[in-house]
Design a protein around this motif. Structure first.
Motif, PDB file in Angstrom:
ATOM      1  N   SER A  35       9.739  -0.086  52.159  1.00 26.34           N
ATOM      2  CA  SER A  35       9.418   0.412  53.492  1.00 26.34           C
ATOM      3  C   SER A  35       8.699  -0.673  54.295  1.00 26.34           C
ATOM      4  CB  SER A  35       8.536   1.658  53.395  1.00 26.34           C
ATOM      5  OG  SER A  35       7.333   1.344  52.713  1.00 26.34           O
ATOM      6  N   SER A  36       8.688  -0.488  55.605  1.00 27.41           N
ATOM      7  CA  SER A  36       8.052  -1.448  56.494  1.00 27.41           C
ATOM      8  C   SER A  36       6.537  -1.376  56.348  1.00 27.41           C
ATOM      9  CB  SER A  36       8.455  -1.166  57.940  1.00 27.41           C
ATOM     10  OG  SER A  36       7.695  -1.944  58.813  1.00 27.41           O
ATOM     11  N   LEU A  37       5.901  -2.542  56.462  1.00 29.27           N
ATOM     12  CA  LEU A  37       4.438  -2.571  56.423  1.00 29.27           C
ATOM     13  C   LEU A  37       3.848  -1.769  57.578  1.00 29.27           C
ATOM     14  CD1 LEU A  37       3.566  -6.280  55.541  1.00 29.27           C
ATOM     15  CD2 LEU A  37       3.050  -4.258  54.175  1.00 29.27           C
ATOM     16  N   LEU A  38       4.591  -1.700  58.671  1.00 32.70           N
ATOM     17  CA  LEU A  38       4.078  -1.027  59.851  1.00 32.70           C
ATOM     18  C   LEU A  38       3.964   0.481  59.663  1.00 32.70           C
ATOM     19  CD1 LEU A  38       3.189  -2.074  62.623  1.00 32.70           C
ATOM     20  CD2 LEU A  38       5.383  -1.307  63.540  1.00 32.70           C
ATOM     21  N   SER A  39       4.631   1.028  58.603  1.00 29.28           N
ATOM     22  CA  SER A  39       4.500   2.460  58.339  1.00 29.28           C
ATOM     23  C   SER A  39       3.103   2.810  57.826  1.00 29.28           C
ATOM     24  CB  SER A  39       5.557   2.906  57.325  1.00 29.28           C
ATOM     25  OG  SER A  39       5.386   2.192  56.097  1.00 29.28           O
ATOM     26  N   ALA A  64      -4.664  -1.962  62.832  1.00 32.78           N
ATOM     27  CA  ALA A  64      -5.301  -3.279  62.877  1.00 32.78           C
ATOM     28  C   ALA A  64      -4.544  -4.230  63.801  1.00 32.78           C
ATOM     29  CB  ALA A  64      -5.387  -3.860  61.464  1.00 32.78           C
ATOM     30  N   ILE A  65      -3.224  -4.193  63.741  1.00 35.39           N
ATOM     31  CA  ILE A  65      -2.415  -5.070  64.600  1.00 35.39           C
ATOM     32  C   ILE A  65      -2.554  -4.656  66.058  1.00 35.39           C
ATOM     33  CG2 ILE A  65      -0.046  -5.739  65.160  1.00 35.39           C
ATOM     34  CD1 ILE A  65       0.582  -5.565  62.175  1.00 35.39           C
ATOM     35  N   HIS A  66      -2.547  -3.365  66.305  1.00 34.88           N
ATOM     36  CA  HIS A  66      -2.680  -2.868  67.677  1.00 34.88           C
ATOM     37  C   HIS A  66      -4.025  -3.269  68.274  1.00 34.88           C
ATOM     38  CE1 HIS A  66      -0.924  -0.408  70.793  1.00 34.88           C
ATOM     39  NE2 HIS A  66      -2.085   0.192  70.984  1.00 34.88           N
ATOM     40  N   GLY A  87      -7.322  -7.013  71.861  1.00 36.90           N
ATOM     41  CA  GLY A  87      -8.371  -8.015  72.017  1.00 36.90           C
ATOM     42  C   GLY A  87      -7.867  -9.315  72.605  1.00 36.90           C
ATOM     43  N   LEU A  88      -6.567  -9.582  72.488  1.00 43.36           N
ATOM     44  CA  LEU A  88      -5.991 -10.809  73.030  1.00 43.36           C
ATOM     45  C   LEU A  88      -5.729 -10.712  74.523  1.00 43.36           C
ATOM     46  CD1 LEU A  88      -3.394 -11.664  70.217  1.00 43.36           C
ATOM     47  CD2 LEU A  88      -5.624 -12.725  70.603  1.00 43.36           C
ATOM     48  N   GLY A  89      -5.748  -9.519  75.076  1.00 44.27           N
ATOM     49  CA  GLY A  89      -5.438  -9.348  76.493  1.00 44.27           C
ATOM     50  C   GLY A  89      -3.969  -9.018  76.694  1.00 44.27           C
ATOM     51  N   LYS A  90      -3.491  -9.225  77.926  1.00 43.76           N
ATOM     52  CA  LYS A  90      -2.114  -8.824  78.223  1.00 43.76           C
ATOM     53  C   LYS A  90      -1.072  -9.875  77.841  1.00 43.76           C
ATOM     54  CE  LYS A  90      -2.270 -10.304  83.083  1.00 43.76           C
ATOM     55  NZ  LYS A  90      -2.078  -9.870  84.487  1.00 43.76           N
ATOM     56  N   TRP A  91      -1.492 -11.139  77.654  1.00 39.73           N
ATOM     57  CA  TRP A  91      -0.526 -12.186  77.329  1.00 39.73           C
ATOM     58  C   TRP A  91      -0.395 -12.315  75.809  1.00 39.73           C
ATOM     59  CZ3 TRP A  91       2.012 -12.944  81.531  1.00 39.73           C
ATOM     60  CH2 TRP A  91       1.377 -12.895  82.757  1.00 39.73           C
ATOM     61  N   VAL A  92       0.347 -11.426  75.188  1.00 41.23           N
ATOM     62  CA  VAL A  92       0.517 -11.412  73.743  1.00 41.23           C
ATOM     63  C   VAL A  92       1.963 -11.784  73.412  1.00 41.23           C
ATOM     64  CG1 VAL A  92      -1.267  -9.687  73.425  1.00 41.23           C
ATOM     65  CG2 VAL A  92       1.085  -8.944  73.730  1.00 41.23           C
ATOM     66  N   SER A  93       2.190 -12.161  72.139  1.00 38.93           N
ATOM     67  CA  SER A  93       3.534 -12.553  71.710  1.00 38.93           C
ATOM     68  C   SER A  93       3.738 -12.158  70.258  1.00 38.93           C
ATOM     69  CB  SER A  93       3.730 -14.063  71.868  1.00 38.93           C
ATOM     70  OG  SER A  93       2.863 -14.764  70.984  1.00 38.93           O
ATOM     71  N   ALA A  94       4.994 -12.166  69.815  1.00 41.28           N
ATOM     72  CA  ALA A  94       5.322 -11.854  68.429  1.00 41.28           C
ATOM     73  C   ALA A  94       4.761 -12.908  67.493  1.00 41.28           C
ATOM     74  CB  ALA A  94       6.837 -11.733  68.266  1.00 41.28           C
ATOM     75  N   ASN A  95       4.700 -14.166  67.935  1.00 41.04           N
ATOM     76  CA  ASN A  95       4.130 -15.235  67.100  1.00 41.04           C
ATOM     77  C   ASN A  95       2.689 -14.932  66.707  1.00 41.04           C
ATOM     78  OD1 ASN A  95       6.070 -17.380  66.638  1.00 41.04           O
ATOM     79  ND2 ASN A  95       6.117 -17.611  68.865  1.00 41.04           N
ATOM     80  N   GLN A  96       1.944 -14.327  67.633  1.00 42.12           N
ATOM     81  CA  GLN A  96       0.542 -14.020  67.338  1.00 42.12           C
ATOM     82  C   GLN A  96       0.425 -12.950  66.253  1.00 42.12           C
ATOM     83  OE1 GLN A  96      -0.369 -13.151  71.430  1.00 42.12           O
ATOM     84  NE2 GLN A  96      -1.604 -15.008  71.656  1.00 42.12           N
ATOM     85  N   ILE A  97       1.360 -12.004  66.227  1.00 41.21           N
ATOM     86  CA  ILE A  97       1.354 -11.000  65.159  1.00 41.21           C
ATOM     87  C   ILE A  97       1.662 -11.658  63.822  1.00 41.21           C
ATOM     88  CG2 ILE A  97       2.519  -8.954  64.263  1.00 41.21           C
ATOM     89  CD1 ILE A  97       2.903  -7.970  67.050  1.00 41.21           C
ATOM     90  N   GLN A 118       8.803  -9.069  66.262  1.00 37.74           N
ATOM     91  CA  GLN A 118       9.407  -8.556  67.500  1.00 37.74           C
ATOM     92  C   GLN A 118       9.833  -7.097  67.332  1.00 37.74           C
ATOM     93  OE1 GLN A 118      12.536 -11.399  68.107  1.00 37.74           O
ATOM     94  NE2 GLN A 118      11.205 -12.860  69.199  1.00 37.74           N
ATOM     95  N   ARG A 119      10.392  -6.770  66.164  1.00 33.11           N
ATOM     96  CA  ARG A 119      10.783  -5.368  65.913  1.00 33.11           C
ATOM     97  C   ARG A 119       9.541  -4.481  65.855  1.00 33.11           C
ATOM     98  NH1 ARG A 119      14.497  -7.824  62.255  1.00 33.11           N
ATOM     99  NH2 ARG A 119      13.140  -7.322  60.504  1.00 33.11           N
ATOM    100  N   TRP A 120       8.463  -5.018  65.286  1.00 28.76           N
ATOM    101  CA  TRP A 120       7.225  -4.243  65.216  1.00 28.76           C
ATOM    102  C   TRP A 120       6.686  -3.939  66.618  1.00 28.76           C
ATOM    103  CZ3 TRP A 120       3.513  -6.181  60.765  1.00 28.76           C
ATOM    104  CH2 TRP A 120       4.133  -5.940  59.537  1.00 28.76           C
ATOM    105  N   MET A 121       6.749  -4.938  67.503  1.00 27.41           N
ATOM    106  CA  MET A 121       6.244  -4.721  68.855  1.00 27.41           C
ATOM    107  C   MET A 121       7.013  -3.604  69.558  1.00 27.41           C
ATOM    108  SD  MET A 121       5.217  -8.514  70.273  1.00 27.41           S
ATOM    109  CE  MET A 121       4.196  -7.833  71.558  1.00 27.41           C
ATOM    110  N   LYS A 122       8.303  -3.523  69.329  1.00 30.98           N
ATOM    111  CA  LYS A 122       9.093  -2.437  69.919  1.00 30.98           C
ATOM    112  C   LYS A 122       8.667  -1.085  69.351  1.00 30.98           C
ATOM    113  CE  LYS A 122      13.256  -5.005  71.160  1.00 30.98           C
ATOM    114  NZ  LYS A 122      14.722  -5.114  70.976  1.00 30.98           N
ATOM    115  N   LYS A 123       8.403  -1.065  68.045  1.00 30.74           N
ATOM    116  CA  LYS A 123       7.963   0.192  67.435  1.00 30.74           C
ATOM    117  C   LYS A 123       6.594   0.625  67.955  1.00 30.74           C
ATOM    118  CE  LYS A 123      10.519  -0.252  63.067  1.00 30.74           C
ATOM    119  NZ  LYS A 123      10.393  -0.363  61.580  1.00 30.74           N
ATOM    120  N   MET A 124       5.761  -0.341  68.329  1.00 34.72           N
ATOM    121  CA  MET A 124       4.428  -0.024  68.841  1.00 34.72           C
ATOM    122  C   MET A 124       4.423   0.263  70.346  1.00 34.72           C
ATOM    123  SD  MET A 124       1.795  -2.485  66.714  1.00 34.72           S
ATOM    124  CE  MET A 124       2.604  -4.001  67.198  1.00 34.72           C
TER     125      MET A 124
END
Length: 530
Positions: free
Chosen positions: A40-44, A51-53, A58-68, A93-99
């Motif tokens: 299963s996905s770690l995001l489950s 924690a990721i959210h 805390g990073l502000g609005k300029w976030v990216s998949a690389n930072q995750i 990137q898939r995680w960001m869509k799920k969030m």
């Protein structure tokens, strides 16, 4: 053949061939299904997702998949959440869509530049909102579906107690101008693959400006009866702006426009009391040439005081606190008395002002004519009203309450005038009416004719329905109520979206606001939050 009969693709046919060859070589080599064996996905894991959210907030609005991806690789994250493997950028990137994140243009909201400036907040909270709420208390209200909401006002109750009390409802007429451009057209549409780029005009093209009054009760200001030309009278201003065209709006044109408006209201709208609401622009707030002003006042007598457009203007009389007039000029009528004499006269009348010849207790020096030397008031933003002689006079009630020429003009005919706070277009719902009209205007066919531009402009403005105007007005009232309760610009925008359809905020708004800030820790409290 197998893929065609089973409806499977060639991949399934290849797998059957591989399985058959493997079985022929070793009859114990049977294919096994792997259902239930996928990881299963770690995001489950709610702790990992939380924690990721929180990290992204805390990073502000300029976030990216690389930072995750980098955050998941950190030893602290893996040790705290017992994670043993890293993730790729594609997985992030898939995680960001799920969030709930989407790669798109940033949503646009209201502008908040200057909303929390000290002088703007002071005017909004202590001058504008008290007046606005007094007018709204005796105005008609509208429900979420834009239908009329009958409200029992205290003013109406007092009608039975006094025949002289004017308990007619207030109608607030919002005034503003907007510019329409010939090349302002929609750009998003269905484009056929055979279409190629076309040559188009550079720039915004010819422009046309419109200025008008609007209210949620009646819509655009129009007479109720036809004139001799068979048309309805209005107070609308149409202008081709530009130095080489018809110019721009001025204080004189604003006065002419409001005069036409008052003529219509006096004739056809006598069942209401009326107030005009303007933006806080210079052409609206300009004072008469002879209006009271401490700016430029000299210490002693002067024959060159109060110059306007190259001509020395005789300033009108001031007013002592007992109501009597204070003449600002000597017996000859041309020589200005000077600040020193004027302040001494006011002290003799009981005004709480220091002796201009005394020592300033703060600077330990003699009082200056103005802090920082000559020119515009450099001390106008300070709280000390007695720091210099000009500030003393400027802070006197008759000088401080000097009305603009527009206010004086309307007050003579029994009309009130309000000025919206600077940087607050959300309080003037006519801005949304212009936006609605421009959306319709962009749908008209392109044309280089200025006659077509004006015809399309008028048709688009006339297309704004009264129901939409009332919803826009309710939205503006909701913003006003949010500011009145101490919310800053960002919090007022949140409340307006949260309680959409309400004219005022519900009692639960404070609890909802705290909950929202808990969910979004990066959202800081504003300086005006109670």
């Amino acid at each position: 053949m197998a893929s065609g009969k089973t409806g499977k693709k060639t991949w399934f046919a290849r797998k059957l061939r591989e399985w058959s060859i493997a079985f022929c070589e070793n009859m114990t080599n049977l294919p096994e299904h792997k259902f239930g064996q996928f990881s299963s996905s770690l995001l489950s894991d709610e702790d990992v997702a939380g924690a990721i959210h929180l990290h992204l907030q805390g990073l502000g609005k300029w976030v990216s998949a690389n930072q995750i991806a980098r955050y998941v690789r950190t030893p602290e994250f893996q040790a705290r959440l017992r994670v043993k493997r890293n993730i790729s950028v594609r997985t992030a990137q898939r995680w960001m869509k799920k969030m709930g994140y989407r790669w798109k243009k940033e949503p646009k909201g209201m502008y908040s530049d200057g909303h929390e400036r000290a002088d703007v907040v002071n005017y909004r909270q202590n001058v504008f909102l008290p007046q606005w709420r007094d007018y709204e208390a005796s105005a008609r209200h509208w429900q979420a579906d834009a239908s009329f909401e009958e409200v029992d006002h205290e003013c109406r109750m007092r009608l039975f107690m006094s025949d002289n009390l004017d308990c007619r409802p207030y109608t607030i007429w919002r005034q503003d101008e907007s510019i329409f451009y010939a090349n302002d057209r929609r750009t998003t549409r269905w484009v056929h693959e055979s279409e190629t780029a076309k040559i188009r005009a550079k720039g915004e093209g010819a422009s046309d400006m419109i200025g008008d009054f609007v209210s949620p009760e009646y819509g655009w200001l129009r007479s109720k009866r036809l004139n001799v030309r068979g048309e309805f009278d209005d107070a609308r201003v149409l202008l081709k702006p530009g130095k080489k065209r018809e110019g721009y709006q001025t204080t004189e044109t604003i006065l002419a426009q409001v005069t036409r408006a008052m003529n219509i209201l006096d004739r056809d709208y006598t069942e209401d009391r009326h107030v005009f609401a303007y933006d806080n622009a210079t052409i609206h707030t300009a004072r008469a040439p002879d209006a009271l002003s401490a700016l430029g006042m000299t210490l002693g007598p002067s024959n060159n005081f109060n110059k306007s457009n190259g001509v020395y203007v005789h300033m009108r009389d001031a007013t002592f606190r007992d109501g009597s007039a204070q003449v600002l000029y000597q017996a000859n009528g041309t020589t200005f008395k000077g600040l020193k004499v004027l302040i001494q006269e006011r002290r003799a009348k009981g005004h709480d002002l220091p002796d201009p010849d005394s020592i300033n207790p703060i600077t330990k020096k003699k009082y200056l004519v103005q802090c920082g030397g000559s020119g515009a008031f450099k001390c106008r933003t300070t709280m000390d009203t007695k720091c210099c002689l000009r500030k003393m006079m400027y802070s006197e009630p008759d000088f401080k309450n000097q009305m603009s020429i527009l206010e004086e003009h309307c007050q003579k005919r029994g009309y009130g005038v309000l000025f919206f706070p600077k940087f607050h277009p959300e309080l003037n719902f006519i801005e949304q009416c212009w936006g609605y009209a421009k959306r319709i205007y962009r749908m008209y066919p392109e044309s280089t004719s200025e006659d077509d531009l004006r015809a399309n402009l008028l048709d688009a403005v006339a297309s704004v329905p009264i129901e939409s105007m009332r919803r826009f007005a309710t939205r503006s009232s909701r913003f006003g109520d949010a500011y009145f309760r101490g919310l800053n610009g960002a919090e007022a925008a949140w409340a307006n979206k949260k309680y959409r359809g309400h004219r005022t905020l519900p009692p639960s708004y404070e609890e909802d606001l705290r909950e929202a800030k808990t969910k979004w820790p990066a959202w800081k409290l504003g300086p005006t939050q109670k």
